[in-house]
Design an enzyme around this catalytic site. Sequence first.
Site, PDB file in Angstrom:
ATOM      1  N   CYS A 126       0.887  -1.164   0.000  1.00 24.27           N
ATOM      2  CA  CYS A 126       0.000   0.000   0.000  1.00 24.27           C
ATOM      3  C   CYS A 126       0.918   1.204   0.000  1.00 24.27           C
ATOM      4  CB  CYS A 126      -0.913   0.019   1.231  1.00 24.27           C
ATOM      5  SG  CYS A 126      -1.838   1.567   1.366  1.00 24.27           S
ATOM      6  N   CYS A 129      -0.495   4.312   2.385  1.00 25.34           N
ATOM      7  CA  CYS A 129      -0.527   4.235   3.850  1.00 25.34           C
ATOM      8  C   CYS A 129      -0.073   2.846   4.271  1.00 25.34           C
ATOM      9  CB  CYS A 129      -1.903   4.604   4.399  1.00 25.34           C
ATOM     10  SG  CYS A 129      -3.300   3.951   3.468  1.00 25.34           S
ATOM     11  N   SER A 130      -0.967   2.023   4.800  1.00 26.24           N
ATOM     12  CA  SER A 130      -0.541   0.675   5.205  1.00 26.24           C
ATOM     13  C   SER A 130      -1.724  -0.286   5.144  1.00 26.24           C
ATOM     14  CB  SER A 130       0.059   0.697   6.609  1.00 26.24           C
ATOM     15  OG  SER A 130      -0.867   1.249   7.526  1.00 26.24           O
ATOM     16  N   CYS A 131      -2.588  -0.139   4.126  1.00 26.40           N
ATOM     17  CA  CYS A 131      -3.752  -1.018   3.989  1.00 26.40           C
ATOM     18  C   CYS A 131      -3.286  -2.477   3.940  1.00 26.40           C
ATOM     19  CB  CYS A 131      -4.528  -0.669   2.718  1.00 26.40           C
ATOM     20  SG  CYS A 131      -5.225   0.990   2.772  1.00 26.40           S
TER      21      CYS A 131
END
Lengths: 218, 97
Positions: A126, A129-131
């Site tokens: 991602c 962000c950090s999905c």
Amino acid sequence: MSDSHSHDHDHDHDHLHNPHGPHPYQPDLEDAPFTHCQLMAEAVGELLIEKDVFSADDLRAMIELIDSKSPAEGARLIARAWLDADFKARVLENVNDAATELGIDAGTIPIRAVENTDTVHNVIVCTLCSCYPRLLIGLPPDWYKSRSYRSRAVREPRTVLKEFGTHIDDNIEVRVHDSTADLRYLVIPERPQGSETMSEDELTSLVTRDSMIGVTTL
Amino acid sequence: MTRYTIGAAVAVRSAYPPGHVRAPFFIRGKTGTVEQVVGSFGNPEELAYGRNPEQLTLYRVRFQQADVWSGYTGPGQDTLVIDIYENWLDPAAGDHP
């Protein structure tokens, strides 16, 4: 300090603290600066509870649900998919519904499975962000959230894979999925050679977190 | 309304607005192919500010790595698949949906 911890040996090597002084305490959480984002998260959480959007108990239950997730649940799903072609087809159609068949609540955010084959190797990142499919395989590793992984996995995926000890032949397509929106991704790794006679439990134990992100193979 | 179908050639808009933008910077201006029409979702660029969002079609768009990065060192068949909302896509030059 008790007498059992005697200091009769020489202390001519470097020490991080005075060996004869008080033992340093681990800093309390409150000793670190309280950041703007932490303050905002606390404040928004309290406001939502005060305004009855959800209760403190709802918040606790959601945190406990997330904390209860681990790669073991994804591993069960993968092992079953390896053993049952019809189930695998349902996983590729809708991971969340397939997980429910195994008694796993993978939440409502749609998770899409991408299958590694002898022609395609999938990797998940991602970049924004950090999905991550948290409600299926738990919280992401720190490196997954790092700027280094997020920027390099899209630009030089084969170099990143090598750093994980993963070599993908040049005749195989490396397909990087950037999870920027309303989907989460799960890689179905290739079933390892030599696992033909293994039980479902044995297969489950082979599946690692990193293989479900696609940075390793099995 | 779904503007593009699977296989359509699309170009990501070269726009640089402020805010909670969900199209990665590195893919703006690049051309790819619609791999999947995912469905309809509230526009996250409005949801982020508590506005009542319009519904947007979300696509999975496939790009050839060699088209995205000059000097990509991997083999020519390597690809990048990115989730992109319809408001960020235009028909690729010469492709009319």
